[in-house]
Design an enzyme around this catalytic site. Structure first.
Site, PDB file in Angstrom:
ATOM      1  N   CYS A  18       6.978 -15.797  36.653  1.00  0.00           N
ATOM      2  CA  CYS A  18       5.866 -15.106  35.994  1.00  0.00           C
ATOM      3  C   CYS A  18       5.030 -16.233  35.441  1.00  0.00           C
ATOM      4  O   CYS A  18       5.400 -17.403  35.559  1.00  0.00           O
ATOM      5  CB  CYS A  18       6.340 -14.257  34.817  1.00  0.00           C
ATOM      6  SG  CYS A  18       7.237 -12.762  35.269  1.00  0.00           S
ATOM      7  N   GLY A  45       2.224 -14.028  39.268  1.00  0.00           N
ATOM      8  CA  GLY A  45       2.645 -12.650  39.075  1.00  0.00           C
ATOM      9  C   GLY A  45       1.472 -11.726  39.239  1.00  0.00           C
ATOM     10  O   GLY A  45       0.410 -11.957  38.662  1.00  0.00           O
ATOM     11  N   ASN A 119       8.949 -16.101  31.325  1.00  0.00           N
ATOM     12  CA  ASN A 119       9.079 -16.463  32.738  1.00  0.00           C
ATOM     13  C   ASN A 119      10.505 -16.928  32.941  1.00  0.00           C
ATOM     14  O   ASN A 119      10.938 -17.886  32.301  1.00  0.00           O
ATOM     15  CB  ASN A 119       8.100 -17.590  33.084  1.00  0.00           C
ATOM     16  CG  ASN A 119       8.354 -18.211  34.454  1.00  0.00           C
ATOM     17  OD1 ASN A 119       8.077 -19.382  34.651  1.00  0.00           O
ATOM     18  ND2 ASN A 119       8.883 -17.453  35.387  1.00  0.00           N
ATOM     19  N   GLY A 120      11.208 -16.246  33.821  1.00  0.00           N
ATOM     20  CA  GLY A 120      12.591 -16.628  34.086  1.00  0.00           C
ATOM     21  C   GLY A 120      13.464 -15.416  34.200  1.00  0.00           C
ATOM     22  O   GLY A 120      12.978 -14.296  34.365  1.00  0.00           O
ATOM     23  N   TYR A 262       6.702 -23.997  46.612  1.00  0.00           N
ATOM     24  CA  TYR A 262       5.940 -22.774  46.855  1.00  0.00           C
ATOM     25  C   TYR A 262       5.186 -22.247  45.657  1.00  0.00           C
ATOM     26  O   TYR A 262       4.033 -21.863  45.757  1.00  0.00           O
ATOM     27  CB  TYR A 262       6.884 -21.668  47.351  1.00  0.00           C
ATOM     28  CG  TYR A 262       6.270 -20.276  47.349  1.00  0.00           C
ATOM     29  CD1 TYR A 262       5.345 -19.891  48.321  1.00  0.00           C
ATOM     30  CD2 TYR A 262       6.600 -19.346  46.369  1.00  0.00           C
ATOM     31  CE1 TYR A 262       4.773 -18.620  48.321  1.00  0.00           C
ATOM     32  CE2 TYR A 262       6.033 -18.067  46.365  1.00  0.00           C
ATOM     33  CZ  TYR A 262       5.130 -17.709  47.338  1.00  0.00           C
ATOM     34  OH  TYR A 262       4.577 -16.470  47.337  1.00  0.00           O
ATOM     35  N   SER A 303       0.152 -21.968  51.178  1.00  0.00           N
ATOM     36  CA  SER A 303       1.107 -22.977  50.698  1.00  0.00           C
ATOM     37  C   SER A 303       1.417 -24.050  51.734  1.00  0.00           C
ATOM     38  O   SER A 303       1.818 -25.156  51.366  1.00  0.00           O
ATOM     39  CB  SER A 303       2.403 -22.323  50.258  1.00  0.00           C
ATOM     40  OG  SER A 303       2.153 -21.245  49.439  1.00  0.00           O
ATOM     41  N   ASP A 370       4.976 -24.437  57.515  1.00  0.00           N
ATOM     42  CA  ASP A 370       4.988 -23.580  56.328  1.00  0.00           C
ATOM     43  C   ASP A 370       5.907 -24.207  55.285  1.00  0.00           C
ATOM     44  O   ASP A 370       6.733 -25.077  55.604  1.00  0.00           O
ATOM     45  CB  ASP A 370       5.452 -22.161  56.680  1.00  0.00           C
ATOM     46  CG  ASP A 370       4.891 -21.111  55.719  1.00  0.00           C
ATOM     47  OD1 ASP A 370       4.283 -21.498  54.705  1.00  0.00           O
ATOM     48  OD2 ASP A 370       5.070 -19.914  56.002  1.00  0.00           O
ATOM     49  N   CYS A 407      18.247 -16.166  44.554  1.00  0.00           N
ATOM     50  CA  CYS A 407      17.873 -16.864  43.328  1.00  0.00           C
ATOM     51  C   CYS A 407      18.144 -15.919  42.163  1.00  0.00           C
ATOM     52  O   CYS A 407      17.719 -14.775  42.192  1.00  0.00           O
ATOM     53  CB  CYS A 407      16.391 -17.235  43.343  1.00  0.00           C
ATOM     54  SG  CYS A 407      15.862 -17.929  41.761  1.00  0.00           S
ATOM     55  N   CYS A 458      18.043 -27.373  40.337  1.00  0.00           N
ATOM     56  CA  CYS A 458      18.702 -26.116  40.699  1.00  0.00           C
ATOM     57  C   CYS A 458      18.492 -25.948  42.202  1.00  0.00           C
ATOM     58  O   CYS A 458      17.361 -25.807  42.662  1.00  0.00           O
ATOM     59  CB  CYS A 458      18.105 -24.932  39.943  1.00  0.00           C
ATOM     60  SG  CYS A 458      18.911 -23.376  40.391  1.00  0.00           S
TER      61      CYS A 458
END
Ligand SMILES: O=P(O)(O)OC[C@H]1O[C@H](OP(=O)(O)OP(=O)(O)O)[C@H](O)[C@@H]1O
Ligand SMILES: NC(=O)CC[C@H](N)C(=O)O
Length: 492
Positions: A18, A45, A119-120, A262, A303, A370, A407, A458
């Site tokens: 977000c 978002g 965000n998360g 991304y 992207s 991509d 994820c 991560c």
């Protein structure tokens, strides 16, 4: 698993992204700067947008479903009084795709008002919710963000602001970049692993907190620095400065590599590096690790652009005759397909969004670049589109490793069944999308270009091993979920 669901109106399973912002200015109203900075973060978002301000006496809030430009009109902004505020654009990962889960989440409680933008994704939200419900908290939404707000409100009854935030950080587990408003004070908090981004900026008459520096640029501000993992930033309400508190320390970070690949805007600076340059570097690596010399190399917009530019440059330096061409045109009125909530919407959007230029591909061998293949929706349709447009060969090169696992930190890669590479070899994926060849980037190349050790990233979605304690999943390090006990005495 904290937030798994799978009906078509929900994002199934916990994941991430977000956009959050916060500003404290010298005197002028915060509403318009917040609105413009949310506009700059729209790519993070698309489902809802909201702003909460405080005028020194009371909180004002406007939260709507839809894009930023549709969620507010001039009257809405005029009603958001006060020179401090926070804002949010939502891409749901936990809770309903509905107004009840839209943010900033606002509550009034005994010791004041609270607004919270997140965000998360928390992996222990359900445990915390149970604990808080057992001591009398009533929830109005199904999301994880309200859990943070209630926990903080409870801690604020007994502690000062900084200690209350610390206590909440010790109880929540997962990823979070937060902007918070307690009465007229704006705070920024970044999770101890630094999984989600957050940065500080300076404008003429105040300070800004934002998920990405592009939002600060939009306000004609200067990036000061990233908020550190585990750090709390408290903006002075009069816009004259900020205080910093390092509340939680960890030996390693768990920085999300996918932000760079991304999610973030290419013109944002993260970890002191321009995202565009990182993507070009990844594109160069992609050529080094498995380039193929075709007539043309083409990005999948948007992207893929920076990756393709780096790839073509490295190829040409190596003496390859490949020509860089923009052979796929994008309808600018279609948003990001990957972050749309349902598969049906995603499939329709790819067809609406991209159209090949026939003369660029007809009779040619083409390499399509991509940033990622997630569900395979885009690549499957594009290979077919290019073949229909007359391409002689279609090769795909991807600027990330195969996405093999969900994820849980806020990106919508919800279940293994949805991920095309979760149970397939590279050759099987190539066969499924019907490309002549397919190459992904290695994890080592990602770590090298991001200048981070694997232990500080991560990599859960590309290894299936996570830097968090997640029910039913492997961890890649020594992590424990914090004990959740609502009756425990507050810590020092
Ligand atoms: O394998 P898939 O499930 O199709 O997901 C991967 C695709 O989704 C993203 O595009 P998106 O349209 O979201 O964003 P962009 O326009 O910013 O590239 C990404 O760039 C890939 O093209
Ligand atoms: N994408 C996000 O960061 C989502 C934040 C929060 N978990 C929500 O679903 O509202």
């Amino acid at each position: 698993m904290a937030t798994g669901r799978d009906d078509s109106h929900h994002i199934s399973g916990p994941t991430e992204k977000c956009g959050v912002v916060g500003v404290a200015l010298g005197g002028r109203d915060a509403a318009r700067p917040l609105y413009y900075s949310l506009y700059a973060l729209q790519h993070r978002g698309q489902e809802s947008a909201g702003i909460v301000t405080h005028d020194g006496f009371q909180q004002h809030s406007h939260v709507q479903m839809g894009l930023v430009g549709d969620a507010f009109d001039a009257d809405d902004l005029d009603g958001l009084n006060g020179s401090a505020g926070i804002g949010h654009v939502r891409y749901p990962t936990a809770g309903d795709v509905s107004k009840s889960c839209a943010q900033p989440f606002a509550v009034s409680f005994k010791s004041g008002s609270l607004g919270l933008a997140h965000n998360g994704n928390l992996v222990n939200a359900d445990e915390l919710r149970d604990e808080l419900e057992n001591v009398g908290h009533a929830f109005t939404s199904t999301g994880d963000t309200e859990v943070i707000a209630h926990d903080l409100a409870r801690n604020l009854l007994e502690e000062d602001l900084v200690r209350a935030v610390k206590r909440t950080m010790e109880r929540i587990h997962g990823s979070y970049a937060l902007t918070i408003m307690h009465d007229e004070t704006v705070l920024g908090v970044r999770d101890p692993e630094g999984n989600r981004p957050l940065c500080i900026g300076k404008v003429d008459d105040g300070y800004v907190l934002a998920s990405e520096s592009a939002a600060i640029d939009t306000l004609d501000g200067e990036l000061v620095r990233d908020v550190r993992p585990g750090e709390l930033i408290v903006l002075e309400p009069d816009g004259t400065g900020f205080d910093s508190y390092q509340l939680v320390e960890r030996d390693n970070t768990a920085h999300c590599f996918f932000e760079h690949v991304y999610f973030a805007r290419p013109d944002s600076v993260m970890n002191d590096t321009l995202v565009y340059e990182v993507r070009r570097g990844l594109g160069r690596k992609l050529w080094e690790e498995g380039g193929v010399d075709t007539d043309v190399v083409m990005p999948v917009p948007d992207s893929g652009r920076a990756f393709a530019s780096g790839y073509a440059e490295a190829a040409q330096e190596d003496g390859a005759t490949v020509e860089f061409a923009e052979g796929l045109m994008k309808n600018r009125y279609v948003g990001r397909t990957f972050i749309m909530p349902t598969q049906d919407e995603r499939e329709r959007a790819v067809r609406l969004k991209l159209n090949p230029i026939k003369s660029t591909v007809e009779g040619k061998s083409v390499t399509l670049i991509d940033d990622s293949i997630v569900r395979g929706t885009t690549s499957t349709q594009l290979v077919q589109l290019l073949r229909d447009a007359g391409a002689a060969e279609v090769h795909m090169r991807i600027g990330a490793p195969p996405i093999v696992a969900p994820c849980y930190m806020g990106i919508n890669m919800a279940t293994r069944e949805e991920l095309i590479a979760s149970d397939k070899s590279v050759e099987d994926v190539r066969d499924t999308i019907d490309a002549d060849s397919l190459g992904y980037l290695s994890i080592d190349a990602i770590a090298e270009v991001l200048e981070k050790s694997r232990a500080d990233l991560c990599l859960g979605c590309v290894t299936g091993e996570y830097p968090y304690d997640i029910d039913g999943e492997e961890t890649d390090r020594d992590v424990t979920r914090p004990a959740v006990d609502a009756d425990a005495p507050l810590s020092d």
